[in-house]
Design a protein around this motif. Structure first.
Motif, short mmCIF file in Angstrom:
data_model
loop_
_atom_site.label_atom_id
_atom_site.label_comp_id
_atom_site.label_asym_id
_atom_site.label_seq_id
_atom_site.Cartn_x
_atom_site.Cartn_y
_atom_site.Cartn_z
N THR A 17 68.35 27.61 -20.95
CA THR A 17 69.65 26.89 -20.81
C THR A 17 70.25 26.81 -19.16
OG1 THR A 17 70.87 29.04 -21.15
CG2 THR A 17 70.34 27.64 -23.01
N GLY A 18 70.94 25.80 -18.89
CA GLY A 18 71.27 25.81 -17.46
C GLY A 18 72.91 25.69 -17.17
N VAL A 19 73.30 24.89 -16.57
CA VAL A 19 74.80 24.63 -16.28
C VAL A 19 75.52 23.87 -17.46
CG1 VAL A 19 74.30 24.71 -13.69
CG2 VAL A 19 74.39 22.40 -14.98
N GLU A 20 76.59 23.99 -17.33
CA GLU A 20 77.73 23.14 -18.42
C GLU A 20 78.24 22.08 -17.32
OE1 GLU A 20 79.68 25.72 -21.95
OE2 GLU A 20 80.67 25.58 -20.01
N ARG A 21 78.33 20.93 -18.18
CA ARG A 21 79.14 19.79 -17.31
C ARG A 21 79.58 18.62 -18.02
NH1 ARG A 21 74.38 16.88 -14.11
NH2 ARG A 21 74.54 18.84 -12.83
N VAL A 22 80.64 17.97 -17.78
CA VAL A 22 81.26 16.93 -18.62
C VAL A 22 80.15 15.73 -18.66
CG1 VAL A 22 83.17 15.28 -18.74
CG2 VAL A 22 83.46 17.66 -18.10
N LEU A 76 69.44 24.44 -32.10
CA LEU A 76 68.34 23.69 -31.06
C LEU A 76 67.35 24.84 -30.88
CD1 LEU A 76 67.12 21.56 -29.49
CD2 LEU A 76 68.51 22.22 -27.68
N SER A 77 67.70 26.02 -30.65
CA SER A 77 66.63 27.12 -30.23
C SER A 77 65.76 27.31 -31.67
CB SER A 77 67.04 28.27 -29.95
OG SER A 77 66.28 29.22 -29.58
N ASP A 78 66.37 27.35 -32.61
CA ASP A 78 65.76 27.75 -34.03
C ASP A 78 64.74 26.47 -34.55
OD1 ASP A 78 66.81 30.06 -34.23
OD2 ASP A 78 68.43 29.55 -35.42
N ASP A 79 65.44 25.27 -34.14
CA ASP A 79 64.68 23.89 -34.71
C ASP A 79 63.38 23.72 -33.81
OD1 ASP A 79 66.59 23.59 -36.61
OD2 ASP A 79 67.51 22.14 -35.57
N LEU A 80 63.67 24.17 -32.44
CA LEU A 80 62.31 24.07 -31.72
C LEU A 80 61.13 25.14 -32.09
CD1 LEU A 80 63.85 23.35 -28.05
CD2 LEU A 80 62.05 22.26 -29.29
N ALA A 81 61.71 26.44 -32.16
CA ALA A 81 60.74 27.42 -32.66
C ALA A 81 59.97 26.95 -33.89
CB ALA A 81 61.65 28.78 -32.65
N ALA A 82 60.87 26.34 -34.91
CA ALA A 82 60.27 26.23 -36.19
C ALA A 82 58.93 24.97 -35.64
CB ALA A 82 60.96 25.35 -37.19
N ALA A 83 59.51 23.77 -34.99
CA ALA A 83 58.66 22.90 -34.74
C ALA A 83 57.45 23.09 -33.81
CB ALA A 83 59.44 21.90 -33.99
N SER A 84 57.47 24.11 -33.16
CA SER A 84 56.37 24.49 -32.23
C SER A 84 55.72 25.70 -32.60
CB SER A 84 56.78 24.65 -30.87
OG SER A 84 57.73 25.47 -30.71
N ALA A 85 56.04 26.20 -33.76
CA ALA A 85 55.39 27.67 -34.39
C ALA A 85 55.78 28.71 -32.92
CB ALA A 85 54.16 27.61 -34.38
N GLY A 86 56.81 28.51 -32.42
CA GLY A 86 57.25 29.58 -31.48
C GLY A 86 56.56 29.38 -30.12
N ALA A 87 55.83 28.51 -30.02
CA ALA A 87 55.17 28.17 -28.54
C ALA A 87 56.12 27.51 -27.56
CB ALA A 87 54.00 27.09 -28.90
N THR A 116 76.02 21.66 -22.51
CA THR A 116 75.02 22.66 -21.68
C THR A 116 73.82 21.97 -21.35
OG1 THR A 116 76.50 24.51 -22.62
CG2 THR A 116 73.94 24.73 -21.74
N GLN A 117 73.41 22.12 -20.32
CA GLN A 117 71.97 21.70 -19.86
C GLN A 117 70.94 22.36 -20.51
OE1 GLN A 117 70.34 22.52 -15.98
NE2 GLN A 117 69.65 20.33 -15.92
N THR A 118 70.07 21.86 -21.29
CA THR A 118 68.81 22.72 -21.80
C THR A 118 67.76 21.93 -21.41
OG1 THR A 118 68.71 21.56 -23.91
CG2 THR A 118 70.16 23.34 -23.85
N THR A 119 66.54 22.70 -21.25
CA THR A 119 65.27 22.23 -20.77
C THR A 119 64.07 22.86 -21.67
OG1 THR A 119 64.98 23.66 -18.73
CG2 THR A 119 65.98 21.32 -18.41
N VAL A 120 63.18 22.09 -21.89
CA VAL A 120 61.86 22.84 -22.50
C VAL A 120 60.63 22.17 -21.67
CG1 VAL A 120 62.84 22.75 -24.93
CG2 VAL A 120 61.58 20.73 -24.04
N GLU A 121 59.55 23.05 -21.42
CA GLU A 121 58.45 22.46 -20.94
C GLU A 121 57.44 22.37 -21.87
OE1 GLU A 121 57.19 24.70 -17.42
OE2 GLU A 121 58.70 23.89 -16.31
#
Length: 217
Positions: free
Chosen positions: A207-212, A191-202, A139-144
């Motif tokens: 999530t985007g499309v699924e792809r092989v 991944l969502s939990d780890d990002l939230a912990a690393a950024s203090a929720g900032a 699954t495609q994921t992105t963070v800004e």
């Protein structure tokens, strides 16, 4: 193929290897290809380079699910070269790969069984030296993130990917840095939990499309 890997794997880059059996030289090339046409181009290049060889035997498996296969004995007794080469590719669970074994005859006949073993071994030993690439539905994921923080989050995602079967995508840089990660669906909550912990929720995960996607083994 297994439940964890529903698609055949491929190889990362071309590999060459030489095997000498009873004075005959077997020069093998295995290479990743995107199509039958690509495979034929590889074969044509080997035949041009090794124009003086006794045989240039070939086997290929192509298609996302490995549903296309071809082989050629190129003058060797029927079934003694292309088929055993193809069986090795199948047994290794590979697709989008071509194998070419160039034989320079050394003057000693190997017999049917000897040829089968020689051509199979030539491909098998070459594949032992190849780097595998697995194919997984991700699954495609992105963070800004702000440009000033891009390096830190790029390192975080890179380390996370190595531990969780994910792979980095292509970052984009506009007003902010947009980092891309392709992730197994079952790992998205982590991944969502780890990002939230690393950024203090900032930092929020989108999530985007699924792809092989190809993932180095």
């Amino acid at each position: 193929m297994t439940a964890a890997h529903p698609y055949p794997a491929t190889i990362a880059a071309p590999v060459e290897h030489e095997l000498v059996i009873r004075k005959s030289r077997f020069l093998t090339l295995v290479a990743p290809v995107a199509s039958v046409a690509d495979a034929e181009t590889v074969i044509a290049a080997v035949r041009k380079r090794a124009w003086d060889a006794n045989h240039n035997c070939t086997a290929m498996v192509t298609g996302l699910r490995g549903d296309q296969a071809r082989s050629s004995d190129d003058g060797e007794p029927s079934g003694t070269a292309g088929v055993p080469m193809l069986e090795v590719l199948r047994r290794r669970g590979l697709t989008d790969v071509v194998a070419v074994v160039t034989r320079y005859f050394g003057g000693v006949k190997l017999g049917v069984g000897g040829l089968v073993r020689a051509y199979g071994s030539a491909v098998s030993e070459t594949l032992d030296r190849a780097a595998l690439v697995h194919r997984r539905v991700l699954t495609q994921t992105t963070v800004e993130v702000p440009h000033a923080d891009a390096g830190r989050y790029d390192n975080l995602l890179r380390e996370w990917a190595q531990q969780h079967g994910a792979t980095l995508g292509t970052p984009q840089y506009g007003e902010a840095a947009r980092l891309e990660l392709w992730v197994p669906a079952e790992e998205l909550p982590r991944l969502s939990d780890d990002l939230a912990a690393a950024s203090a929720g900032a930092v929020r995960l989108e999530t985007g499309v699924e792809r092989v996607v190809d993932v180095p083994a």
